[in-house]
Motif scaffolding. Structure first.
Motif, PDB file in Angstrom:
ATOM      1  N   LEU A 117       1.890 -22.084 -15.043  1.00 22.50           N
ATOM      2  CA  LEU A 117       2.779 -23.131 -14.525  1.00 22.50           C
ATOM      3  C   LEU A 117       4.226 -22.809 -14.888  1.00 22.50           C
ATOM      4  O   LEU A 117       4.753 -23.270 -15.903  1.00 22.50           O
ATOM      5  CB  LEU A 117       2.372 -24.508 -15.065  1.00 22.50           C
ATOM      6  CG  LEU A 117       2.810 -25.664 -14.170  1.00 22.50           C
ATOM      7  CD1 LEU A 117       2.215 -25.565 -12.773  1.00 22.50           C
ATOM      8  CD2 LEU A 117       2.440 -27.000 -14.773  1.00 22.50           C
ATOM      9  N   ASP A 118       4.849 -22.014 -14.036  1.00 21.59           N
ATOM     10  CA  ASP A 118       6.246 -21.630 -14.262  1.00 21.59           C
ATOM     11  C   ASP A 118       7.163 -22.809 -13.933  1.00 21.59           C
ATOM     12  O   ASP A 118       6.903 -23.552 -12.993  1.00 21.59           O
ATOM     13  CB  ASP A 118       6.592 -20.440 -13.352  1.00 21.59           C
ATOM     14  CG  ASP A 118       8.025 -20.000 -13.534  1.00 21.59           C
ATOM     15  OD1 ASP A 118       8.363 -19.571 -14.647  1.00 21.59           O
ATOM     16  OD2 ASP A 118       8.811 -20.118 -12.581  1.00 21.59           O
ATOM     17  N   SER A 120       7.773 -25.324 -15.940  1.00 25.13           N
ATOM     18  CA  SER A 120       7.100 -26.576 -16.304  1.00 25.13           C
ATOM     19  C   SER A 120       8.021 -27.610 -16.927  1.00 25.13           C
ATOM     20  O   SER A 120       7.675 -28.796 -16.979  1.00 25.13           O
ATOM     21  CB  SER A 120       5.901 -26.301 -17.216  1.00 25.13           C
ATOM     22  OG  SER A 120       6.329 -25.613 -18.365  1.00 25.13           O
ATOM     23  N   ALA A 246      16.214 -23.890 -12.468  1.00 21.12           N
ATOM     24  CA  ALA A 246      15.489 -23.661 -13.733  1.00 21.12           C
ATOM     25  C   ALA A 246      13.987 -23.533 -13.477  1.00 21.12           C
ATOM     26  O   ALA A 246      13.161 -23.915 -14.298  1.00 21.12           O
ATOM     27  CB  ALA A 246      15.771 -24.753 -14.754  1.00 21.12           C
ATOM     28  N   SER A 247      13.640 -22.993 -12.326  1.00 17.27           N
ATOM     29  CA  SER A 247      12.255 -22.758 -11.954  1.00 17.27           C
ATOM     30  C   SER A 247      12.267 -21.520 -11.053  1.00 17.27           C
ATOM     31  O   SER A 247      12.668 -21.591  -9.887  1.00 17.27           O
ATOM     32  CB  SER A 247      11.731 -23.989 -11.204  1.00 17.27           C
ATOM     33  OG  SER A 247      10.423 -23.770 -10.765  1.00 17.27           O
ATOM     34  N   TYR A 264      18.924 -13.719 -14.270  1.00 16.54           N
ATOM     35  CA  TYR A 264      18.718 -14.154 -15.655  1.00 16.54           C
ATOM     36  C   TYR A 264      18.955 -12.921 -16.504  1.00 16.54           C
ATOM     37  O   TYR A 264      18.022 -12.222 -16.902  1.00 16.54           O
ATOM     38  CB  TYR A 264      17.364 -14.808 -15.926  1.00 16.54           C
ATOM     39  CG  TYR A 264      17.554 -15.895 -16.981  1.00 16.54           C
ATOM     40  CD1 TYR A 264      18.137 -15.594 -18.205  1.00 16.54           C
ATOM     41  CD2 TYR A 264      17.246 -17.215 -16.726  1.00 16.54           C
ATOM     42  CE1 TYR A 264      18.391 -16.568 -19.142  1.00 16.54           C
ATOM     43  CE2 TYR A 264      17.501 -18.209 -17.672  1.00 16.54           C
ATOM     44  CZ  TYR A 264      18.077 -17.870 -18.868  1.00 16.54           C
ATOM     45  OH  TYR A 264      18.346 -18.843 -19.804  1.00 16.54           O
ATOM     46  N   LEU A 277      13.080 -13.759 -19.257  1.00 17.71           N
ATOM     47  CA  LEU A 277      11.873 -13.830 -18.433  1.00 17.71           C
ATOM     48  C   LEU A 277      10.878 -12.727 -18.814  1.00 17.71           C
ATOM     49  O   LEU A 277      11.275 -11.657 -19.272  1.00 17.71           O
ATOM     50  CB  LEU A 277      12.250 -13.744 -16.953  1.00 17.71           C
ATOM     51  CG  LEU A 277      13.208 -14.858 -16.510  1.00 17.71           C
ATOM     52  CD1 LEU A 277      13.630 -14.677 -15.068  1.00 17.71           C
ATOM     53  CD2 LEU A 277      12.571 -16.231 -16.704  1.00 17.71           C
TER      54      LEU A 277
HETATM   55  P1  AFP Z   1       9.716 -23.053 -18.182  1.00 16.83           P
HETATM   56  O1  AFP Z   1       8.405 -22.651 -17.533  1.00 16.83           O
HETATM   57  O2  AFP Z   1       9.630 -23.130 -19.679  1.00 16.83           O
HETATM   58  O3  AFP Z   1      10.296 -24.284 -17.578  1.00 16.83           O
HETATM   59  O4  AFP Z   1      10.726 -21.816 -17.920  1.00 16.83           O
HETATM   60  C1  AFP Z   1      11.067 -21.482 -16.621  1.00 16.83           C
HETATM   61  C2  AFP Z   1      11.709 -20.129 -16.606  1.00 16.83           C
HETATM   62  O5  AFP Z   1      10.871 -19.176 -17.210  1.00 16.83           O
HETATM   63  C3  AFP Z   1      12.081 -19.691 -15.182  1.00 16.83           C
HETATM   64  O6  AFP Z   1      11.216 -20.178 -14.209  1.00 16.83           O
HETATM   65  C4  AFP Z   1      13.493 -20.191 -15.020  1.00 16.83           C
HETATM   66  O7  AFP Z   1      14.246 -19.426 -14.114  1.00 16.83           O
HETATM   67  C5  AFP Z   1      14.067 -20.111 -16.412  1.00 16.83           C
HETATM   68  O8  AFP Z   1      12.952 -20.159 -17.314  1.00 16.83           O
HETATM   69  C6  AFP Z   1      15.000 -21.256 -16.685  1.00 16.83           C
HETATM   70  O9  AFP Z   1      15.633 -21.029 -17.888  1.00 16.83           O
HETATM   71  P2  AFP Z   1      16.794 -22.008 -18.463  1.00 16.83           P
HETATM   72  O10 AFP Z   1      16.059 -23.194 -19.012  1.00 16.83           O
HETATM   73  O11 AFP Z   1      17.482 -21.194 -19.478  1.00 16.83           O
HETATM   74  O12 AFP Z   1      17.684 -22.397 -17.322  1.00 16.83           O
END
Ligand code: AFP
Length: 337
Positions: A117-118, A120, A246-247, A264, A277
């Motif tokens: 679940l990316d 999340s 952020a996803s 990123y 990532l």
């Molecule tokens: P989560 O799954 O912990 O929400 O992280 C999402 C992620 O791995 C990726 O999908 C986003 O592009 C990135 O992190 C967002 O990172 P920031 O919180 O630093 O903006």
């Protein structure tokens, strides 16, 4: 005849028939993944009603707080994939060690790495999240796969995909001959081909980066974003728009649809850990998809899919999307060197 309207299962079986030597294992595995994603989609859409929102009382291997749905989605993936005989082992963002197939079930010839679940952190605000997966061949004759068996470059991926749970649930898939997008028709419970042969426009005027990290960026990233922000008054002589969900699944889907660049990068805050990532279940599968859709994917210094992995939870800088923009960022890195 147009392929639009085909179910994902029909698409997968037709792809298999085009390879007379194929055993059907990959088709079977993809069908298992489709089932798991349908279940996760259902749980995500009902999470508020059935009380699955919020944090669990635990952290993953990366020291990140786990959401209840992170853990549940991981369990759904493992439960759907462990018994069907298509996999030799699995690796998940949520589990520190490799996940072996229990002895009572047959083993198959593939390995899978997934982020169940990316994005999340977006669940509780009802924004798009998704499942990302990467399929590799297990080196032959290996009864109990080890970390070494997983340490294959992204170029070795057999298949990669992601499912987004947004206003509609969509499955984006590549098996190395282009990228196709399928939309879940909830009335019949099937993914239907709605976006055949997705292509990323080569040029774009849209970038995605977490601007709150600006003070930590290295000069090539500072230069690139600064030039975008200056718009018509700067050297780019055109205005850019910015997005940040952020996803990653939502960002990559947007880029597949209308172009753009997603960054990123490494920065002075996260340099020690290599980036933000994860290579094996975020950067590699997304790079495979983006390259198959005519985009590019790089760390700024090298092609992501050519990185030799050292660890299942390894992190890397990621810069991907429209070809001309990624090439520009790579050039800025080489000019700095
Ligand atoms: P989560 O799954 O912990 O929400 O992280 C999402 C992620 O791995 C990726 O999908 C986003 O592009 C990135 O992190 C967002 O990172 P920031 O919180 O630093 O903006």
């Amino acid at each position: 005849m147009s392929d639009i309207g085909k179910s994902v299962i029909q698409y997968i079986v037709e792809q298999q028939r085009a390879h007379p030597d194929a055993s059907g294992d990959l088709s079977g595995l993809l069908s298992d993944i489709v089932s798991a994603c349908k279940k996760i989609s259902h749980l995500v859409s009902r999470s508020g009603i059935i009380g699955l929102g919020g944090y669990a009382d635990s952290e993953n291997i990366q020291g990140e707080a786990q959401k209840k749905l992170d853990i549940i989605s991981n369990d759904v993936m493992v439960d759907h994939l462990k018994w069907t005989g298509h996999l030799a082992a699995m690796a998940s963002e949520e589990i520190e060690d490799l996940i072996q197939i229990p002895g009572k079930f047959p083993k198959g010839k593939y390995l899978i790495c997934f982020d169940p679940l990316d994005g999340s952190s977006n669940i509780d605000i009802n924004l798009t999240v998704g499942t990302i997966f990467s399929i590799l061949r297990c080196p032959e004759g290996n009864g109990t796969p080890t970390l070494k068996d997983f340490m294959q470059k992204g170029t070795e991926q057999v298949c990669a995909g992601f499912c987004i749970y947004g206003p509609s649930t969509m499955l984006i898939l590549t098996i190395g001959n282009g990228v196709n997008g399928f939309t879940l028709d909830r009335d019949v419970g099937e993914f239907i081909l709605t976006h055949p042969n997705m292509r990323i426009p080569r040029d774009t005027a849209e970038f995605a980066i977490n601007m709150s990290n600006q003070r930590f960026w290295q000069p090539p990233i500072q230069r690139y974003v600064d030039e975008c922000v200056r718009g018509t008054e700067g050297v780019r002589e055109k205005n850019f728009n910015m997005r940040w969900n952020a996803s990653m699944v939502a960002e990559v889907y947007r880029i597949l649809t209308r172009g753009g660049i997603f960054l990123y990068p490494s920065d002075s805050k996260i340099a020690k850990q290599g980036g933000k990532l994860r290579l094996m279940y975020e950067a590699n599968p997304m790079s495979f998809i983006v390259e198959q859709a005519d985009g590019l994917s790089s760390t700024g210094l090298e092609r992501i899919m050519e990185i030799q992995p050292k660890d299942i939870h390894q992190r890397v800088p990621v810069i991907l999307g429209s070809r001309a923009e990624v090439e520009r960022v790579v050039r800025y890195h080489s000019e700095k060197a």
